[in-house]
Design a protein around this motif. Structure first.
Motif, short mmCIF file in Angstrom:
data_model
loop_
_atom_site.label_atom_id
_atom_site.label_comp_id
_atom_site.label_asym_id
_atom_site.label_seq_id
_atom_site.Cartn_x
_atom_site.Cartn_y
_atom_site.Cartn_z
N GLY A 74 1.87 -10.69 1.52
CA GLY A 74 1.09 -11.44 2.60
C GLY A 74 0.23 -10.29 3.39
N ALA A 75 -1.00 -10.77 3.67
CA ALA A 75 -1.64 -9.61 4.40
C ALA A 75 -1.05 -9.52 5.86
CB ALA A 75 -3.28 -10.26 4.37
N THR A 76 -0.39 -10.35 6.21
CA THR A 76 0.36 -9.88 7.58
C THR A 76 1.18 -8.75 7.66
OG1 THR A 76 2.06 -11.86 7.17
CG2 THR A 76 -0.13 -12.38 8.47
N SER B 219 -4.45 -12.64 7.36
CA SER B 219 -4.09 -14.13 7.54
C SER B 219 -2.86 -14.54 7.34
CB SER B 219 -5.23 -15.02 7.16
OG SER B 219 -5.00 -16.32 7.16
N ARG B 220 -2.11 -15.50 7.61
CA ARG B 220 -0.92 -16.19 7.18
C ARG B 220 -1.10 -16.74 5.80
NH1 ARG B 220 1.58 -20.24 11.53
NH2 ARG B 220 1.04 -21.35 9.70
N TYR B 221 -2.46 -16.94 5.50
CA TYR B 221 -2.60 -17.70 4.22
C TYR B 221 -3.51 -16.65 3.23
CZ TYR B 221 -1.53 -21.79 7.13
OH TYR B 221 -0.78 -22.60 7.85
N ASN B 222 -3.41 -15.59 3.59
CA ASN B 222 -4.19 -14.53 2.61
C ASN B 222 -3.12 -13.58 2.18
OD1 ASN B 222 -6.64 -13.75 1.63
ND2 ASN B 222 -6.65 -12.09 3.08
N GLY B 223 -3.14 -13.38 0.79
CA GLY B 223 -2.70 -12.17 0.10
C GLY B 223 -3.43 -11.08 -0.29
N LEU B 224 -2.59 -10.04 -0.32
CA LEU B 224 -3.05 -8.83 -1.03
C LEU B 224 -2.64 -8.36 -2.13
CD1 LEU B 224 -5.06 -6.38 -0.37
CD2 LEU B 224 -3.00 -5.23 0.57
N TYR C 236 -3.67 -18.48 -0.32
CA TYR C 236 -2.35 -19.31 -0.79
C TYR C 236 -2.03 -20.38 0.34
CZ TYR C 236 0.16 -15.69 1.80
OH TYR C 236 0.62 -15.29 2.74
N SER C 237 -1.05 -21.16 -0.01
CA SER C 237 -0.52 -21.98 1.14
C SER C 237 0.93 -21.62 0.81
CB SER C 237 -0.70 -23.47 0.70
OG SER C 237 -0.27 -23.91 -0.90
N ASN C 238 1.85 -22.43 1.65
CA ASN C 238 3.14 -22.02 1.90
C ASN C 238 4.06 -22.31 0.52
OD1 ASN C 238 5.47 -21.13 3.33
ND2 ASN C 238 5.90 -23.16 3.75
N GLU C 239 4.87 -21.35 0.28
CA GLU C 239 5.72 -21.63 -1.15
C GLU C 239 4.90 -21.72 -2.25
OE1 GLU C 239 9.17 -23.93 -0.54
OE2 GLU C 239 9.60 -23.39 1.56
N GLU C 240 3.89 -21.18 -2.33
CA GLU C 240 2.91 -21.56 -3.57
C GLU C 240 3.12 -20.17 -4.44
OE1 GLU C 240 -1.66 -22.42 -4.83
OE2 GLU C 240 -1.38 -21.23 -2.96
N LYS D 72 5.56 -15.45 -5.51
CA LYS D 72 5.75 -16.81 -4.71
C LYS D 72 5.42 -16.06 -2.92
CE LYS D 72 8.31 -20.77 -3.72
NZ LYS D 72 9.51 -21.55 -4.07
N PHE D 73 4.42 -16.98 -2.55
CA PHE D 73 3.81 -16.72 -1.05
C PHE D 73 4.55 -17.56 -0.21
CE2 PHE D 73 0.86 -14.46 -3.76
CZ PHE D 73 0.73 -13.22 -3.30
N TYR D 74 5.01 -17.15 1.07
CA TYR D 74 5.26 -17.89 2.22
C TYR D 74 4.28 -17.77 3.50
CZ TYR D 74 9.32 -18.07 -0.91
OH TYR D 74 10.35 -18.31 -1.59
N VAL D 75 3.94 -18.74 3.94
CA VAL D 75 3.50 -18.60 5.37
C VAL D 75 4.46 -18.27 6.44
CG1 VAL D 75 2.09 -19.91 6.90
CG2 VAL D 75 1.58 -20.21 4.45
#
Length: 145
Positions: free
Chosen positions: A40-42, A57-62, A115-119, A141-144
């Motif tokens: 997650g980018a955060t 962002s909470r919805y952006n991955g790297l 991404y969205s939560n738990e995606e 798997k990504f988490y917000v």
């Protein structure tokens, strides 16, 4: 090398090696050692994200991928062409746009993904090294937060 270069490299490499305790984030493909991760980018500080033009962002991955040449002494970084796609569990496909970053002797490739939560995102990456084309696949798997 600018002020932010060393911290980003250390952060990303630290995350790669820290996460390898749970699962190996490196694949040997012929003469290449491919290290990869998606976070997650955060996890990046605002200063580092800004320095590299990364949307924090909470919805952006790297996605971070580095390629090393294991046929040479000290396995130096290798410049390659990197392309890829990401797919979620619903089958939605997103193209990845990798940006090459060089810092001293280090070379790594960065791409952002929404991404969205738990995606869970499934990555399919093509690495072109001269005339050779290699593929790696991994999921995250990504988490917000």
């Amino acid at each position: 090398m600018n002020f932010f270069s060393r911290p980003l490299l250390c952060l990303l490499l630290g995350l790669v090696f820290a996460s390898s305790a749970n699962a190996e984030n490196m694949k040997k493909i012929g003469n290449l050692d491919v290290h990869y991760m998606a976070i997650g980018a955060t996890f990046l500080t605002p200063e580092i994200a800004k320095a590299y033009g990364i949307e924090r962002s909470r919805y952006n991955g790297l996605v971070n991928i580095s390629v090393l040449d294991n046929s040479q002494k000290n396995t130096p970084a290798k410049t390659v062409v990197m392309m890829g796609k990401a797919r979620n569990d619903l089958g939605q496909i997103k193209s990845l746009e990798f940006r090459e970053v060089k810092e001293g002797m280090a070379v790594y490739y960065l791409a952002q993904i929404k991404y969205s939560n738990e995606e869970t995102i499934h990555f399919d990456i093509d690495i072109i090294d001269g005339t050779e084309k290699h593929k790696i696949k991994f999921s995250q798997k990504f988490y917000v937060d």
